[in-house]
Design a protein around this motif. Sequence first.
Motif, PDB file in Angstrom:
ATOM      1  N   VAL A  87      -2.268  -0.681  -1.342  1.00  0.00           N
ATOM      2  CA  VAL A  87      -2.359  -0.161   0.025  1.00  0.00           C
ATOM      3  C   VAL A  87      -3.282   1.045   0.087  1.00  0.00           C
ATOM      4  CG1 VAL A  87      -0.121  -1.078   0.747  1.00  0.00           C
ATOM      5  CG2 VAL A  87      -0.255   1.263  -0.175  1.00  0.00           C
ATOM      6  N   ALA A  88      -3.315   1.833  -0.985  1.00  0.00           N
ATOM      7  CA  ALA A  88      -4.230   2.975  -1.017  1.00  0.00           C
ATOM      8  C   ALA A  88      -5.676   2.501  -1.021  1.00  0.00           C
ATOM      9  CB  ALA A  88      -3.946   3.850  -2.237  1.00  0.00           C
ATOM     10  N   ASP A  89      -5.948   1.438  -1.792  1.00  0.00           N
ATOM     11  CA  ASP A  89      -7.301   0.884  -1.811  1.00  0.00           C
ATOM     12  C   ASP A  89      -7.698   0.337  -0.441  1.00  0.00           C
ATOM     13  OD1 ASP A  89      -7.587   1.491  -4.466  1.00  0.00           O
ATOM     14  OD2 ASP A  89      -7.109  -0.525  -5.190  1.00  0.00           O
ATOM     15  N   SER A  90      -6.772  -0.388   0.201  1.00  0.00           N
ATOM     16  CA  SER A  90      -7.067  -0.951   1.525  1.00  0.00           C
ATOM     17  C   SER A  90      -7.283   0.139   2.561  1.00  0.00           C
ATOM     18  CB  SER A  90      -5.921  -1.874   1.970  1.00  0.00           C
ATOM     19  OG  SER A  90      -5.796  -2.979   1.105  1.00  0.00           O
ATOM     20  N   ALA A  91      -6.560   1.244   2.429  1.00  0.00           N
ATOM     21  CA  ALA A  91      -6.673   2.342   3.396  1.00  0.00           C
ATOM     22  C   ALA A  91      -8.037   3.003   3.361  1.00  0.00           C
ATOM     23  CB  ALA A  91      -5.584   3.379   3.125  1.00  0.00           C
ATOM     24  N   VAL A 129      -2.180   5.629  11.445  1.00  0.00           N
ATOM     25  CA  VAL A 129      -0.907   6.146  10.943  1.00  0.00           C
ATOM     26  C   VAL A 129      -0.524   5.501   9.607  1.00  0.00           C
ATOM     27  CG1 VAL A 129       0.499   4.470  12.245  1.00  0.00           C
ATOM     28  CG2 VAL A 129       1.487   6.660  11.557  1.00  0.00           C
ATOM     29  N   ILE A 130      -0.819   4.212   9.449  1.00  0.00           N
ATOM     30  CA  ILE A 130      -0.528   3.533   8.192  1.00  0.00           C
ATOM     31  C   ILE A 130      -1.508   3.971   7.112  1.00  0.00           C
ATOM     32  CG2 ILE A 130      -0.504   1.291   7.030  1.00  0.00           C
ATOM     33  CD1 ILE A 130       0.635   0.055   9.535  1.00  0.00           C
ATOM     34  N   ALA A 131      -2.782   4.085   7.453  1.00  0.00           N
ATOM     35  CA  ALA A 131      -3.789   4.500   6.480  1.00  0.00           C
ATOM     36  C   ALA A 131      -3.440   5.871   5.888  1.00  0.00           C
ATOM     37  CB  ALA A 131      -5.166   4.537   7.136  1.00  0.00           C
ATOM     38  N   ARG A 132      -3.002   6.789   6.727  1.00  0.00           N
ATOM     39  CA  ARG A 132      -2.647   8.128   6.246  1.00  0.00           C
ATOM     40  C   ARG A 132      -1.493   8.053   5.253  1.00  0.00           C
ATOM     41  NH1 ARG A 132       1.409  10.958   7.766  1.00  0.00           N
ATOM     42  NH2 ARG A 132       1.665   9.924   9.783  1.00  0.00           N
ATOM     43  N   LYS A 133      -0.448   7.297   5.604  1.00  0.00           N
ATOM     44  CA  LYS A 133       0.705   7.193   4.707  1.00  0.00           C
ATOM     45  C   LYS A 133       0.331   6.485   3.400  1.00  0.00           C
ATOM     46  CE  LYS A 133       3.411   5.255   7.791  1.00  0.00           C
ATOM     47  NZ  LYS A 133       4.605   4.593   8.349  1.00  0.00           N
ATOM     48  N   ALA A 134      -0.515   5.461   3.505  1.00  0.00           N
ATOM     49  CA  ALA A 134      -0.925   4.718   2.304  1.00  0.00           C
ATOM     50  C   ALA A 134      -1.650   5.621   1.316  1.00  0.00           C
ATOM     51  CB  ALA A 134      -1.813   3.547   2.700  1.00  0.00           C
ATOM     52  N   LEU A 135      -2.493   6.495   1.810  1.00  0.00           N
ATOM     53  CA  LEU A 135      -3.232   7.402   0.938  1.00  0.00           C
ATOM     54  C   LEU A 135      -2.334   8.488   0.354  1.00  0.00           C
ATOM     55  CD1 LEU A 135      -6.512   7.713   3.032  1.00  0.00           C
ATOM     56  CD2 LEU A 135      -6.240   6.563   0.815  1.00  0.00           C
ATOM     57  N   GLU A 136      -1.279   8.855   1.083  1.00  0.00           N
ATOM     58  CA  GLU A 136      -0.354   9.879   0.592  1.00  0.00           C
ATOM     59  C   GLU A 136       0.630   9.321  -0.429  1.00  0.00           C
ATOM     60  OE1 GLU A 136       1.555  11.239   4.109  1.00  0.00           O
ATOM     61  OE2 GLU A 136      -0.129  12.468   4.792  1.00  0.00           O
ATOM     62  N   ILE A 137       1.149   8.128  -0.151  1.00  0.00           N
ATOM     63  CA  ILE A 137       2.239   7.560  -0.941  1.00  0.00           C
ATOM     64  C   ILE A 137       1.751   6.672  -2.077  1.00  0.00           C
ATOM     65  CG2 ILE A 137       4.210   5.962  -0.825  1.00  0.00           C
ATOM     66  CD1 ILE A 137       4.826   7.109   1.935  1.00  0.00           C
ATOM     67  N   GLY A 138       0.737   5.854  -1.800  1.00  0.00           N
ATOM     68  CA  GLY A 138       0.293   4.843  -2.753  1.00  0.00           C
ATOM     69  C   GLY A 138       0.012   5.338  -4.158  1.00  0.00           C
ATOM     70  N   PRO A 139      -0.809   6.384  -4.308  1.00  0.00           N
ATOM     71  CA  PRO A 139      -1.176   6.821  -5.664  1.00  0.00           C
ATOM     72  C   PRO A 139      -0.031   7.454  -6.456  1.00  0.00           C
ATOM     73  CG  PRO A 139      -2.776   7.568  -4.014  1.00  0.00           C
ATOM     74  CD  PRO A 139      -1.575   7.091  -3.272  1.00  0.00           C
ATOM     75  N   GLN A 140       1.067   7.802  -5.805  1.00  0.00           N
ATOM     76  CA  GLN A 140       2.142   8.555  -6.456  1.00  0.00           C
ATOM     77  C   GLN A 140       3.071   7.683  -7.294  1.00  0.00           C
ATOM     78  OE1 GLN A 140       2.766  11.840  -6.619  1.00  0.00           O
ATOM     79  NE2 GLN A 140       4.655  11.504  -7.788  1.00  0.00           N
ATOM     80  N   ILE A 141       3.190   6.403  -6.946  1.00  0.00           N
ATOM     81  CA  ILE A 141       4.225   5.569  -7.556  1.00  0.00           C
ATOM     82  C   ILE A 141       4.069   5.460  -9.069  1.00  0.00           C
ATOM     83  CG2 ILE A 141       5.255   3.265  -7.618  1.00  0.00           C
ATOM     84  CD1 ILE A 141       4.690   2.974  -4.674  1.00  0.00           C
TER      85      ILE A 141
END
Length: 427
Positions: free
Chosen positions: A297-301, A310-322
Amino acid sequence: MQKKLLFISMLFAQAAFAQKTYIQCGKLIDGTSATAQTQITIVVEGKNIIDIQKGYTSGTGADKLINLQSKTVMPGLIDCHVHLESEFNKNSAIEGFTLTDADVAYRASVYAKRTLMAGFTTVRDLGGTGVNISLRKAIRQGLVDGPRIITAGRAISASGGHMDPSDGFRDDAFNHRPGPDEGVADGKDELIKAVRLQFKRGSDVIKIASTGGVLDLSEDGSGAQFSIDEIKAVVETAKDYGLKVACHAHGAEGIRRAILGGVTSIEHGTFMDDEDIKLAKQYGTWYVPTIIAGKSVADSARTPGFFPPVIARKALEIGPQIQQTFAKAYKAGVKIAFGTDAGVYAHGKNYIEFQYMVEAGMPPIEAIKAATSSAADLLGMSAKIGSISKGKFADIVAVDGDPLLDIKAMKNVSFIMKEGKIYFGAN
């Protein structure tokens, strides 16, 4: 004449019953051992493994021989977090209003076969429209090819939560407010009803969301959205029906409440903190990280217009952390089961999760165990799947190369058997 025909038919039946399949394995990762074995033969009869023999044996002339002497053989793989009904794309939001259940079902059958062909013979489907329940039935009946499915039917969240389809829309955009029937429930009474409805419809497991998520239109996915008492009501009701509870959770407080509420597994667990890790170990709570989903999702964002802002922002914040959270949880000794959130990324690429797990510090043998014996433990199915053992289902896959030396070999699936039936790679 009738007696003669009956005698002949009995002979054929006995011959068919007596036939065994001998699978000669160059290397065997059995799903429980810390190392691979070499030159092993697995004996299959009907749906089950009946023997495991050292060396290469071949039975009698009536038996079937499969030569996998150049392969690495292992139990059928298990993905504990998929969504077989869908595959996220830039049009997914509008497709929620345009696709019929029949459209979803046709697509789901394709995704199911693609998953099986990637070597995954069992999956836990954690939420859809209910088509996932019909897909499970169709696969059991042999109407379509796919993995064994353990499904949550519809997942359950609070109003404004991850499964609330009205998030981000005007109040009058739907002809009624979503309720327990659609998996949206507030308070103990509604949650109890929502669980009972999913059991009634045929769900094998209950999925809830104790926080918001990335791919919904809510502003923030990290805050806690159920109280501990609400989660306990879900867990206790599910337990009454013999069901486990999986919990989607990103924020630390939502994770903490879910663990204290008694859920079986935490899904994603993005911002799991030290207290959450301590509690997960104390309560024996499983963690299903879905690293590939976060990265995908981070890549897609990063592609302009792929997601709403709103989804793009969350994807960039959350995606790389997992992946970082996974590394920390694994090092601390939290129980890990393999899961990918397939459907957030393209089905059939589940194997990439192995690479991310190893990249984060998990040895290849442990990553494979996470997708075999550990995953079976989480599902409560260790008696039948998760290892190459006598009496278990003959769920057997093989790959070219040695994944213990290069985990990318998990991509190269060259043999697939589920319950004794060969789907790919017979010689």
